[in-house]
Write a protein that holds these residues in place. Sequence first.
Motif, PDB file in Angstrom:
ATOM      1  N   THR A 167       8.850  -6.041  -4.275  1.00  0.00           N
ATOM      2  CA  THR A 167       9.864  -6.153  -5.327  1.00  0.00           C
ATOM      3  C   THR A 167       9.280  -5.795  -6.686  1.00  0.00           C
ATOM      4  O   THR A 167       9.885  -5.039  -7.463  1.00  0.00           O
ATOM      5  CB  THR A 167      10.433  -7.577  -5.361  1.00  0.00           C
ATOM      6  OG1 THR A 167      10.982  -7.904  -4.082  1.00  0.00           O
ATOM      7  CG2 THR A 167      11.516  -7.703  -6.420  1.00  0.00           C
ATOM      8  N   VAL A 168       8.105  -6.336  -6.998  1.00  0.00           N
ATOM      9  CA  VAL A 168       7.449  -6.029  -8.273  1.00  0.00           C
ATOM     10  C   VAL A 168       7.105  -4.542  -8.348  1.00  0.00           C
ATOM     11  O   VAL A 168       7.320  -3.890  -9.379  1.00  0.00           O
ATOM     12  CB  VAL A 168       6.185  -6.890  -8.446  1.00  0.00           C
ATOM     13  CG1 VAL A 168       5.431  -6.488  -9.711  1.00  0.00           C
ATOM     14  CG2 VAL A 168       6.542  -8.370  -8.493  1.00  0.00           C
ATOM     15  N   ILE A 169       6.583  -4.005  -7.256  1.00  0.00           N
ATOM     16  CA  ILE A 169       6.223  -2.579  -7.213  1.00  0.00           C
ATOM     17  C   ILE A 169       7.445  -1.706  -7.469  1.00  0.00           C
ATOM     18  O   ILE A 169       7.396  -0.752  -8.262  1.00  0.00           O
ATOM     19  CB  ILE A 169       5.592  -2.235  -5.846  1.00  0.00           C
ATOM     20  CG1 ILE A 169       4.223  -2.884  -5.704  1.00  0.00           C
ATOM     21  CG2 ILE A 169       5.477  -0.718  -5.666  1.00  0.00           C
ATOM     22  CD1 ILE A 169       3.645  -2.785  -4.300  1.00  0.00           C
ATOM     23  N   ALA A 170       8.550  -2.015  -6.798  1.00  0.00           N
ATOM     24  CA  ALA A 170       9.767  -1.207  -6.944  1.00  0.00           C
ATOM     25  C   ALA A 170      10.294  -1.260  -8.376  1.00  0.00           C
ATOM     26  O   ALA A 170      10.674  -0.226  -8.943  1.00  0.00           O
ATOM     27  CB  ALA A 170      10.831  -1.698  -5.960  1.00  0.00           C
ATOM     28  N   CYS A 171      10.295  -2.434  -8.987  1.00  0.00           N
ATOM     29  CA  CYS A 171      10.814  -2.574 -10.347  1.00  0.00           C
ATOM     30  C   CYS A 171       9.948  -1.822 -11.350  1.00  0.00           C
ATOM     31  O   CYS A 171      10.458  -1.099 -12.221  1.00  0.00           O
ATOM     32  CB  CYS A 171      10.895  -4.051 -10.728  1.00  0.00           C
ATOM     33  SG  CYS A 171      12.128  -5.000  -9.806  1.00  0.00           S
TER      34      CYS A 171
ATOM     35  N   LEU B  70       8.969   4.106  -3.458  1.00  0.00           N
ATOM     36  CA  LEU B  70       9.371   4.125  -2.048  1.00  0.00           C
ATOM     37  C   LEU B  70       8.575   3.105  -1.234  1.00  0.00           C
ATOM     38  O   LEU B  70       9.117   2.469  -0.325  1.00  0.00           O
ATOM     39  CB  LEU B  70       9.182   5.530  -1.476  1.00  0.00           C
ATOM     40  CG  LEU B  70      10.080   6.623  -2.065  1.00  0.00           C
ATOM     41  CD1 LEU B  70       9.732   7.978  -1.459  1.00  0.00           C
ATOM     42  CD2 LEU B  70      11.556   6.293  -1.834  1.00  0.00           C
ATOM     43  N   ALA B  71       7.284   2.957  -1.562  1.00  0.00           N
ATOM     44  CA  ALA B  71       6.466   1.969  -0.860  1.00  0.00           C
ATOM     45  C   ALA B  71       7.000   0.555  -1.104  1.00  0.00           C
ATOM     46  O   ALA B  71       7.073  -0.262  -0.183  1.00  0.00           O
ATOM     47  CB  ALA B  71       5.010   2.077  -1.309  1.00  0.00           C
ATOM     48  N   GLY B  72       7.357   0.272  -2.355  1.00  0.00           N
ATOM     49  CA  GLY B  72       7.918  -1.040  -2.661  1.00  0.00           C
ATOM     50  C   GLY B  72       9.229  -1.289  -1.935  1.00  0.00           C
ATOM     51  O   GLY B  72       9.456  -2.379  -1.392  1.00  0.00           O
TER      52      GLY B  72
ATOM     53  N   LEU C  38      -2.444  -7.010   2.036  1.00  0.00           N
ATOM     54  CA  LEU C  38      -1.775  -7.444   0.811  1.00  0.00           C
ATOM     55  C   LEU C  38      -2.449  -6.889  -0.444  1.00  0.00           C
ATOM     56  O   LEU C  38      -1.758  -6.356  -1.324  1.00  0.00           O
ATOM     57  CB  LEU C  38      -1.707  -8.968   0.771  1.00  0.00           C
ATOM     58  CG  LEU C  38      -0.892  -9.578  -0.383  1.00  0.00           C
ATOM     59  CD1 LEU C  38       0.562  -9.124  -0.297  1.00  0.00           C
ATOM     60  CD2 LEU C  38      -0.978 -11.112  -0.352  1.00  0.00           C
ATOM     61  N   PRO C  39      -3.782  -6.953  -0.575  1.00  0.00           N
ATOM     62  CA  PRO C  39      -4.416  -6.348  -1.756  1.00  0.00           C
ATOM     63  C   PRO C  39      -4.189  -4.840  -1.851  1.00  0.00           C
ATOM     64  O   PRO C  39      -4.147  -4.299  -2.953  1.00  0.00           O
ATOM     65  CB  PRO C  39      -5.908  -6.663  -1.559  1.00  0.00           C
ATOM     66  CG  PRO C  39      -5.929  -7.870  -0.687  1.00  0.00           C
ATOM     67  CD  PRO C  39      -4.767  -7.696   0.249  1.00  0.00           C
ATOM     68  N   ALA C  40      -4.040  -4.175  -0.697  1.00  0.00           N
ATOM     69  CA  ALA C  40      -3.786  -2.731  -0.728  1.00  0.00           C
ATOM     70  C   ALA C  40      -2.459  -2.428  -1.423  1.00  0.00           C
ATOM     71  O   ALA C  40      -2.333  -1.424  -2.133  1.00  0.00           O
ATOM     72  CB  ALA C  40      -3.783  -2.167   0.692  1.00  0.00           C
ATOM     73  N   THR C  41      -1.471  -3.302  -1.222  1.00  0.00           N
ATOM     74  CA  THR C  41      -0.183  -3.081  -1.886  1.00  0.00           C
ATOM     75  C   THR C  41      -0.283  -3.270  -3.394  1.00  0.00           C
ATOM     76  O   THR C  41       0.509  -2.709  -4.150  1.00  0.00           O
ATOM     77  CB  THR C  41       0.891  -4.038  -1.328  1.00  0.00           C
ATOM     78  OG1 THR C  41       0.549  -5.399  -1.661  1.00  0.00           O
ATOM     79  CG2 THR C  41       0.997  -3.908   0.183  1.00  0.00           C
ATOM     80  N   TYR C  42      -1.277  -4.058  -3.836  1.00  0.00           N
ATOM     81  CA  TYR C  42      -1.434  -4.290  -5.269  1.00  0.00           C
ATOM     82  C   TYR C  42      -1.808  -3.015  -6.011  1.00  0.00           C
ATOM     83  O   TYR C  42      -1.575  -2.913  -7.221  1.00  0.00           O
ATOM     84  CB  TYR C  42      -2.499  -5.362  -5.521  1.00  0.00           C
ATOM     85  CG  TYR C  42      -2.119  -6.745  -5.044  1.00  0.00           C
ATOM     86  CD1 TYR C  42      -0.789  -7.083  -4.795  1.00  0.00           C
ATOM     87  CD2 TYR C  42      -3.090  -7.728  -4.824  1.00  0.00           C
ATOM     88  CE1 TYR C  42      -0.437  -8.346  -4.345  1.00  0.00           C
ATOM     89  CE2 TYR C  42      -2.738  -8.993  -4.380  1.00  0.00           C
ATOM     90  CZ  TYR C  42      -1.413  -9.295  -4.144  1.00  0.00           C
ATOM     91  OH  TYR C  42      -1.064 -10.545  -3.706  1.00  0.00           O
ATOM     92  N   ASN C  43      -2.390  -2.051  -5.311  1.00  0.00           N
ATOM     93  CA  ASN C  43      -2.728  -0.793  -5.964  1.00  0.00           C
ATOM     94  C   ASN C  43      -1.483  -0.100  -6.498  1.00  0.00           C
ATOM     95  O   ASN C  43      -1.490   0.461  -7.598  1.00  0.00           O
ATOM     96  CB  ASN C  43      -3.452   0.130  -4.984  1.00  0.00           C
ATOM     97  CG  ASN C  43      -3.973   1.385  -5.644  1.00  0.00           C
ATOM     98  OD1 ASN C  43      -4.855   1.344  -6.484  1.00  0.00           O
ATOM     99  ND2 ASN C  43      -3.426   2.532  -5.257  1.00  0.00           N
TER     100      ASN C  43
END
Length: 340
Positions: free
Chosen positions: A63-67, A99-101, A295-300
């Motif tokens: 959600t944060v990534i998409a926003c 798109l990943a988010g 999970l840390p990979a998504t933080y990138n």
Amino acid sequence: MNESFMVNESFVVNDSSVTPASGESLPWIEAESSGHNGSLEFSTAPFDFPINPWDIMLCMSGTVIACENAIVVAIIFYTPTLRAPMFVLIGSLATADLLAGMGLILNFVFQYVISSETISLITVGFLVTSFTASISSLLAITVDRYFSLYNALTYFSEKTLQYVHLMLIGTWGVSLLLGLLPVLGWNCLHEPASCSIVRPLTRTNVMLLATSFFTIFVLMLTLYFKICKIVCHHAHQIALQQHFFATSHYVATKKGVSTLAIILGTFGASWLPFAIYCLVGEKEYPSVYTYATLLPATYNSMINPIIYAYRNTEIQRSIYMLLCGCFQAKAYRSRSPSEV
């Protein structure tokens, strides 16, 4: 007959050694402690146990990534002055991360709504495409920054825009191909023994993705090392011309090295643990290891817009004008990536 519990398009424990009774729930934590197959998988069967907290964290991250990246994509798309090659590549990165988010959000939604092998394969393919495009876009940005320094005099030309478009075609073409592999049959749905730490991807597929990451990471390290040498050389030449070598050279060099260290450090810290675990991990390992590295990979994708977009003064100016309701921007020169 033993049957494994799978959650549609989500990462949960595949416990093939426990068969719950009819109507009996099987909590995630119990599955992890009692099972022997710890691979994460995309399920095709309904379930009645509580929501996996790791899935909630992945959804929140998505959600944060998409926003964050939706704002960057909108700013670049609606601002005519942001059409330089650098911003085209930043837009590609933001689109991939957006798109990943969205994929992480859909993964969570489908987990608790739809049970389908088809949806499972489509979602994992969508996520593979998005994250691969994100990492590949980072490499494309690195290449662009290198050429903006190496060929500074001819950087703002039609030829530069052409090679940027070629890089984008290659980036998204390869990403789409890798994402389609599980959908087109390279999966372990019918061969459980070939499953990796992330089902339905096969171990061979996951190793291919991990190897691709290490290749990109090494290329980025090489290019940024060359960029650092060029920056130090330019700073040294300018300092000699202006006759205050000590201060000017030290400040410029320190700033350049610090920026490169932040970029590579963030990228490596985010993806290296998961990439390494993809090579050494087995499906029998506890799923918490996969969650803890994924999970840390998504933080990138969460940090990318901060490093590459929100720190850019022209994008900051566009955001400020948008928030203030001032949509008539004055013409200004687009900076080269070497100035970012």
